[in-house]
Design an enzyme around this catalytic site. Structure first.
Site, short mmCIF file in Angstrom:
data_model
loop_
_atom_site.label_atom_id
_atom_site.label_comp_id
_atom_site.label_asym_id
_atom_site.label_seq_id
_atom_site.Cartn_x
_atom_site.Cartn_y
_atom_site.Cartn_z
N ASN A 252 0.87 -1.19 0.00
CA ASN A 252 0.00 0.00 0.00
C ASN A 252 0.90 1.23 0.00
OD1 ASN A 252 -1.90 1.98 0.39
ND2 ASN A 252 -2.24 1.51 2.56
N LYS B 92 0.09 4.26 -0.24
CA LYS B 92 -0.57 5.44 0.34
C LYS B 92 -0.39 6.65 -0.60
CE LYS B 92 0.35 3.47 4.84
NZ LYS B 92 0.05 3.57 6.24
N HIS C 106 -9.60 0.84 4.97
CA HIS C 106 -8.30 1.03 5.62
C HIS C 106 -8.49 1.94 6.83
CE1 HIS C 106 -4.19 2.37 6.29
NE2 HIS C 106 -3.81 1.28 5.64
N GLU D 275 -6.85 4.33 7.93
CA GLU D 275 -6.68 5.78 7.67
C GLU D 275 -7.95 6.37 7.06
OE1 GLU D 275 -2.94 5.50 5.58
OE2 GLU D 275 -1.97 4.95 7.47
N GLU E 118 -5.53 -5.30 10.58
CA GLU E 118 -4.55 -4.22 10.75
C GLU E 118 -4.85 -3.47 12.05
OE1 GLU E 118 -2.47 -3.06 7.00
OE2 GLU E 118 -4.29 -1.86 6.98
N GLY F 137 1.96 2.26 10.76
CA GLY F 137 2.85 3.40 10.62
C GLY F 137 3.51 3.83 11.93
N SER G 121 3.20 -2.09 10.48
CA SER G 121 4.64 -2.02 10.72
C SER G 121 5.38 -3.31 10.36
CB SER G 121 4.92 -1.63 12.17
OG SER G 121 4.44 -0.31 12.41
#
Ligand code: PEP
Length: 254
Positions: free
Chosen positions: A8, A10, A94, A96, A166, A172, A212
């Site tokens: 991904n 991003k 996701h 985010e 996730e 991150g 991560s």
């Protein structure tokens, strides 16, 4: 089942920058056959990356999708547009999107239906925040996210879906879940799927871990029970790191 590794990217990589990374990954993948790889560049780089990976074992994904086919939805991209750009997969829900852009479980559900309707394979992301884990709510949160996202889908649709666990606290942050933590949640997700669609169909669905993942922890995570692949963010932006992670998931190279 073949392990799946998703990169991904991003909001990294312009139309002129992204093909270089895609080319390096395509080249590296020539020596790796036991694993499926998917790249998810930004919308504007989809076509350029597709040109590079066409005809290889590397597939294309978008990072998000809108649920309507077309209309007055400024800034959005439809499933048909992604299909035509060469996407086989699309990341949906996701963390985010859920947290920074306030996407609800219901929004995620609409996107799931629309993506499948257009022939895209959703990579459905679920995961708890640190606060939810601390309060012992991990299972409840993930069960809710799955229940809503999968509502309205046919039982056989489960074969076309990838699920990514996730944990929000691991994305991150440099703080990955341990193999045992990931495996425990993956087993609960598998159990949930079995109750929903039966043993055989549930067994066909890949459950990826994301958060991560780096070359030095990918081996342990990818070997954990019920972990069928990895979703990689930051480390997918360097071909060397990403390919090292893919190698960890490749049963042939073990
Ligand atoms: C992600 O973007 O889904 C992700 C897991 O990011 P990172 O690997 O950087 O934690």
């Amino acid at each position: 089942m073949k392990p799946l590794v998703v990169g991904n990217w991003k909001m990294h990589g312009t139309e002129s920058e992204a093909p270089t990374l895609a080319r390096q990954i395509r080249r590296g993948m020539r020596a790796l056959h036991g694993v499926e790889v998917v790249l998810a560049p930004p919308f504007t780089a989809l076509t350029a990356v597709q040109k590079v990976i066409k005809g290889s074992s590397v597939h294309l994904a978008a990072q998000d999708v809108h649920w309507e086919a077309e209309g007055a939805f400024t800034g959005e991209v439809s499933p048909k547009m992604l299909k035509e750009a060469g996407c086989r997969f699309v990341i949906i829900g996701h963390s985010e999107r859920r947290h920074l852009f306030h996407e609800s479980d219901q929004t995620v559900a609409k996107k799931m239906l629309a993506a499948l309707g257009a022939g895209l394979q959703p990579i459905l992301c679920v995961g708890e925040t640190w606060e939810e884990r601390r309060k012992g709510e991990t299972t409840r949160v993930i069960a809710r996210q799955l229940r809503v996202a999968l509502k309205g889908l046919g039982k056989s649709d489960i074969k076309k879906i990838e699920i990514a666990y996730e944990p929000v606290w691991a994305i991150g942050t440099g703080r990955n879940a341990t193999a045992a933590q990931a495996s425990a949640v993956h087993q609960r997700i598998r159990g949930f799927l079995k109750r929903l669609v039966g043993q055989e169909r549930a067994a066909s669905c890949r459950i990826l871990y994301g958060g991560s993942v780096k070359p030095d922890n990918a081996g342990g995570l990818s070997l954990a029970a019920e972990v069928n692949g990895l979703l990689v963010g930051g480390a997918s932006l360097k071909a060397r790191d990403f390919l090292a992670i893919v190698r960890c998931c490749n049963p042939i190279s073990l």
